[in-house]
Design a protein around this motif. Sequence first.
Motif, mmCIF file in Angstrom:
data_model
loop_
_atom_site.group_PDB
_atom_site.id
_atom_site.type_symbol
_atom_site.label_atom_id
_atom_site.label_comp_id
_atom_site.label_asym_id
_atom_site.label_seq_id
_atom_site.Cartn_x
_atom_site.Cartn_y
_atom_site.Cartn_z
ATOM 1 N N SER A 122 0.813 -1.362 0.042
ATOM 2 C CA SER A 122 0.173 0.007 -0.091
ATOM 3 C C SER A 122 0.755 1.081 -0.009
ATOM 4 N N THR A 123 1.896 1.308 0.861
ATOM 5 C CA THR A 123 2.659 2.512 0.866
ATOM 6 C C THR A 123 3.483 2.594 -0.524
ATOM 7 N N LYS A 124 3.998 1.782 -0.933
ATOM 8 C CA LYS A 124 4.582 1.504 -2.369
ATOM 9 C C LYS A 124 3.719 2.527 -3.427
ATOM 10 N N THR A 125 2.587 1.823 -3.264
ATOM 11 C CA THR A 125 1.457 2.181 -4.322
ATOM 12 C C THR A 125 1.106 3.832 -4.250
ATOM 13 N N ILE A 126 0.897 4.037 -2.855
ATOM 14 C CA ILE A 126 0.328 5.608 -2.691
ATOM 15 C C ILE A 126 1.566 6.132 -2.991
ATOM 16 N N PHE A 127 2.906 6.005 -2.647
ATOM 17 C CA PHE A 127 3.922 6.887 -2.835
ATOM 18 C C PHE A 127 3.955 7.220 -4.356
ATOM 19 N N GLN A 128 3.882 5.968 -5.089
ATOM 20 C CA GLN A 128 4.057 6.191 -6.550
ATOM 21 C C GLN A 128 2.895 7.112 -7.029
ATOM 22 N N GLY A 130 1.639 9.715 -5.328
ATOM 23 C CA GLY A 130 2.129 10.964 -5.074
ATOM 24 C C GLY A 130 3.137 11.503 -5.834
ATOM 25 N N GLY A 131 4.034 10.826 -6.337
ATOM 26 C CA GLY A 131 5.434 11.243 -6.923
ATOM 27 C C GLY A 131 6.463 11.253 -5.799
ATOM 28 N N LEU A 132 6.191 10.340 -4.857
ATOM 29 C CA LEU A 132 7.162 10.179 -3.735
ATOM 30 C C LEU A 132 8.120 8.874 -3.851
ATOM 31 N N VAL A 133 9.323 8.894 -3.181
ATOM 32 C CA VAL A 133 10.117 7.824 -3.269
ATOM 33 C C VAL A 133 9.987 6.970 -2.200
ATOM 34 N N PHE A 134 9.832 5.700 -2.271
ATOM 35 C CA PHE A 134 9.581 4.811 -1.184
ATOM 36 C C PHE A 134 11.043 4.135 -0.825
ATOM 37 N N LYS A 135 11.350 4.265 0.363
ATOM 38 C CA LYS A 135 12.643 3.550 0.564
ATOM 39 C C LYS A 135 12.333 2.162 1.379
ATOM 40 N N SER A 136 11.919 2.198 2.433
ATOM 41 C CA SER A 136 11.480 0.844 3.002
ATOM 42 C C SER A 136 10.575 1.128 4.273
ATOM 43 N N MET A 137 10.013 0.080 4.631
ATOM 44 C CA MET A 137 9.025 0.149 5.907
ATOM 45 C C MET A 137 9.658 0.852 6.968
ATOM 46 N N SER A 138 10.694 0.350 7.270
ATOM 47 C CA SER A 138 11.439 0.713 8.396
ATOM 48 C C SER A 138 11.857 2.284 8.560
#
Length: 206
Positions: A122-128, A130-138
């Motif tokens: 979910s975080t990866k998808t929503i970041f994408q 919103g044009g944000l870069v997902f690093k890792s959950m931690s």
Amino acid sequence: MWEKIVREIKECKKCRLHKYRKNPVPGEGSLNAKIMFIGEAPGAKEDEQGRPFVGAAGKLLTTLLESIGLKRENVFITNVVKCRPPHNRDPLDDEISACLPYLVEQINIIKPRIIVTLGRISTKTIFQLGGLVFKSMSKDRGVIREAKIGEVEVKILPTYHPAAALYNPKLRSKIESDFKALAKIYKSIEEGSKRKYTLLDFLREN
Ligand code: URA
Ligand code: SF4
């Protein structure tokens, strides 16, 4: 508008997941919700009932909501994909892409002020979106970001998936701390323009 999208999801065959589902799970809650929770995909219980987060993970989500004075019906709860993947495998990229227009439409209709992403997918998808870069959950969990998704300016608060926290007390205490942060942001939004908050007001504590 809302009824139309629910009808479309119920009849949808845009990806292979329609072949396995008993019931699609469009999501539920208040269409005026200021907070939207986005999980990954329906599980077995959700598939049976056509409702999001009604199994063990859902119980924890409901408890976490209640711990900050919210009820399920005050928020909106949905998933990245609306049909259950076989054996609860992760949804595949092409399934996520096929289903994403529904989620974007739901965000455009509800216009939440805060989106809480539950877990990595979910975080990866929503970041994408919103044009944000997902690093890792931690790295990303508990850190509030701002983005435009669809036509909506929102704050995004990533946290762990409640299913991951069920048997892991360390993750559970981190989710609890993220919900405390959520309560703070929600309160600041409810207080409106009395004070100008910045993201620095919501730095994560652990
Ligand atoms: N896990 C999810 O990601 N979504 C649900 O609706 C239930 C379990
Ligand atoms: Fe349609 Fe989404 Fe279900 Fe795939 S997962 S069939 S795109 S509603």
